[in-house]
Write an enzyme that holds these catalytic residues in place. Structure first.
Site, PDB file in Angstrom:
ATOM      1  N   TYR A  81     -43.281  36.190  18.215  1.00  0.00           N
ATOM      2  CA  TYR A  81     -44.748  36.200  18.291  1.00  0.00           C
ATOM      3  C   TYR A  81     -45.249  35.650  19.625  1.00  0.00           C
ATOM      4  CZ  TYR A  81     -45.145  36.782  13.198  1.00  0.00           C
ATOM      5  OH  TYR A  81     -45.082  37.232  11.910  1.00  0.00           O
ATOM      6  N   ARG A 128     -37.098  -3.883   2.045  1.00  0.00           N
ATOM      7  CA  ARG A 128     -37.555  -2.570   1.556  1.00  0.00           C
ATOM      8  C   ARG A 128     -37.215  -1.453   2.536  1.00  0.00           C
ATOM      9  NH1 ARG A 128     -42.470  -5.279   1.487  1.00  0.00           N
ATOM     10  NH2 ARG A 128     -43.203  -3.728   2.974  1.00  0.00           N
ATOM     11  N   CYS A 132     -40.951  31.491  13.514  1.00  0.00           N
ATOM     12  CA  CYS A 132     -41.785  32.227  12.560  1.00  0.00           C
ATOM     13  C   CYS A 132     -41.784  31.477  11.225  1.00  0.00           C
ATOM     14  CB  CYS A 132     -41.245  33.639  12.359  1.00  0.00           C
ATOM     15  SG  CYS A 132     -40.868  34.527  13.884  1.00  0.00           S
ATOM     16  N   ARG A 164     -54.441  -1.867   6.519  1.00  0.00           N
ATOM     17  CA  ARG A 164     -54.372  -0.745   5.564  1.00  0.00           C
ATOM     18  C   ARG A 164     -54.745  -1.353   4.216  1.00  0.00           C
ATOM     19  NH1 ARG A 164     -48.793   2.736   5.578  1.00  0.00           N
ATOM     20  NH2 ARG A 164     -48.059   0.919   4.462  1.00  0.00           N
ATOM     21  N   HIS A 202     -46.572  -5.527   4.943  1.00  0.00           N
ATOM     22  CA  HIS A 202     -45.875  -4.422   5.604  1.00  0.00           C
ATOM     23  C   HIS A 202     -45.947  -4.606   7.115  1.00  0.00           C
ATOM     24  CE1 HIS A 202     -43.951  -0.572   5.765  1.00  0.00           C
ATOM     25  NE2 HIS A 202     -44.951   0.022   6.378  1.00  0.00           N
TER      26      HIS A 202
HETATM   27  C1  PLP Z   1     -42.537   3.448   3.403  1.00  0.00           C
HETATM   28  C2  PLP Z   1     -42.556   2.011   3.201  1.00  0.00           C
HETATM   29  C3  PLP Z   1     -41.406   1.234   3.434  1.00  0.00           C
HETATM   30  C4  PLP Z   1     -40.147   1.798   4.046  1.00  0.00           C
HETATM   31  O1  PLP Z   1     -40.358   2.021   5.420  1.00  0.00           O
HETATM   32  P1  PLP Z   1     -39.179   2.530   6.372  1.00  0.00           P
HETATM   33  O2  PLP Z   1     -39.750   2.436   7.731  1.00  0.00           O
HETATM   34  O3  PLP Z   1     -38.892   3.929   5.960  1.00  0.00           O
HETATM   35  O4  PLP Z   1     -38.020   1.632   6.140  1.00  0.00           O
HETATM   36  C5  PLP Z   1     -41.465  -0.112   3.121  1.00  0.00           C
HETATM   37  N1  PLP Z   1     -42.604  -0.657   2.630  1.00  0.00           N
HETATM   38  C6  PLP Z   1     -43.730   0.050   2.425  1.00  0.00           C
HETATM   39  C7  PLP Z   1     -44.939  -0.628   1.893  1.00  0.00           C
HETATM   40  C8  PLP Z   1     -43.749   1.399   2.718  1.00  0.00           C
HETATM   41  O5  PLP Z   1     -44.876   2.097   2.523  1.00  0.00           O
END
Ligand code: PLP
Length: 374
Positions: free
Chosen positions: A264, A220, A311, A135, A164
């Site tokens: 519906y 994070r 709905c 990414r 990440h």
């Molecule tokens: C969204 C995000 C997180 C948190 O991810 P979770 O799976 O909700 O804990 C951490 N780091 C980055 C770069 C993200 O985009």
């Protein structure tokens, strides 16, 4: 609740967020950057941001400039990292509002430096290394020049370096170990050029829950902060508490005679006479239409099926031939009622999606109510 408010609401238990925040930090053994992008996963950006500040969180993370600005306007003064890839023209606004910037290439670094110089004010940056998401971020193996330029930058203060995880929601995935190894390799660039190591951060919720080695200097967590597990394979190693409930009230009761389809498309027809109630929330609120004849609702402590298509503003629930319900009875769609519980995770499975999408989909048409907190 005031008399004119619609009977559907989201209840956010701020004390559950406090509990989860502290439990995640204790489990990781390092500070947490609380991730509150996408309206704090549907829980409300400003109230959650202010609450985290009040309980002593050290830093917050969001996806976009606009989210950082909204937090500043709400009086949040904590460090805030904007994790998304930045667009050059936004650099000045990020710096002017004291938002920390994700730098993912030499080009972006130059843009940030130029903006900082013209403002006469240093930017605070975190480098983004790609270790397996493909990414944003520079590949670890070619990060050398970016690390060197950032470490020597006059106009950028290098606060962090991060990556990440792609597969940490599954405790059995081998991908995480490979990503950790690649990240460590990329961090090796700092030692080679004799630059101080900035804060290293890698772990999302799955990382904190399942891979203690990924904690490094800072974690994070997003979803876990709200007490929800990322994936059916995930394990609650922390003792999380769900913070969000979604509740409504019965707005209509009727008997539907055998053979008469409901809603519906006439997709559901009772084989025998049955009692059906209408609940005033629909896909226009972000309650997924995919739950048509698949979701459940709690009424008077009993679990009942959603029947027929959902709905835009309402749906129907079959309470059975002998079911009892009255107008204004509470209807729980996510959360607890008596002995019964519908977890956000259950709703996601029924809708064929992930809990993230359920939470962030609940939109601003639903009023939020906050319990606990300061
Ligand atoms: C969204 C995000 C997180 C948190 O991810 P979770 O799976 O909700 O804990 C951490 N780091 C980055 C770069 C993200 O985009």
């Amino acid at each position: 609740m005031d008399d004119t408010a619609r009977p559907t609401r989201i209840r956010v238990d701020l004390d559950a967020i406090t509990h989860n925040f502290r439990a995640l930090q204790a489990h990781a053994g390092v500070p947490a950057m609380a991730i509150i992008k996408a309206n704090a996963y549907g829980h409300g950006l400003a109230p959650v941001g202010r609450h985290l500040q009040a309980i002593g969180a050290g830093q917050l993370g969001v996806a976009f400039l606009e989210e950082g600005l909204a937090l500043r306007q709400a009086g949040v003064t904590l460090p805030i990292l904007v994790m998304g890839g930045i667009f050059g023209p936004q650099a000045a606004a990020l710096i002017a509002n004291d938002l920390e910037i994700t730098v993912s290439s030499l080009d972006k670094l130059r843009q940030v430096e130029a903006a900082a110089e013209s403002l006469g004010r240093q930017a605070t940056i975190h480098l983004k290394i790609d270790t397996g998401m493909e990414r944003i971020g520079v590949h670890g193996y070619s990060a050398g020049p970016l690390v060197e330029a950032a470490a020597r930058s006059r106009w950028c203060r290098l606060k962090g370096v991060y990556s990440h995880l792609a597969c940490a929601d599954d405790p059995d995935s081998a991908m995480t170990a490979r990503q950790l190894e690649r990240f460590a390799e990329a961090c090796g660039h700092f030692g080679r050029i004799g630059a101080p190591m900035p804060l290293r951060h890698l772990a999302n919720s799955g990382g904190v829950l399942h891979f203690p080695d990924t904690a490094l200097d800072l974690v994070r967590p997003g979803l876990a902060l709200y007490g929800v597990l990322p994936d059916p394979a995930s394990r609650d190693t922390v003792g999380l508490r769900p913070a969000l409930s979604l509740v409504s009230q019965v707005v209509y009761f009727k008997v539907v005679r055998a053979g008469n389809p409901v809603s519906y498309g006439a997709t559901w027809t009772p084989p025998a006479d049955t009692r059906v109630v209408t609940v005033p929330i629909g896909y226009g609120d972000g309650f997924p239409r995919a739950l048509s004849s698949r979701g459940q609702a709690l009424i008077r402590g009993q679990r009942h099926p959603i029947v027929g298509r959902i709905c835009m503003d309402q749906f129907m629930v079959d309470i059975g031939p002998d079911g009892t319900a009255y107008n204004e009875d509470e209807v729980v769609l996510i959360g607890r009622q008596g002995e019964q519980l519908i977890r956000c995770e259950d709703v996601a499975v029924a809708a064929g999606t992930i809990p993230y999408e359920i939470l962030v989909g609940l939109n601003s048409r639903i009023p939020r109510e906050y319990l606990g907190g300061a």
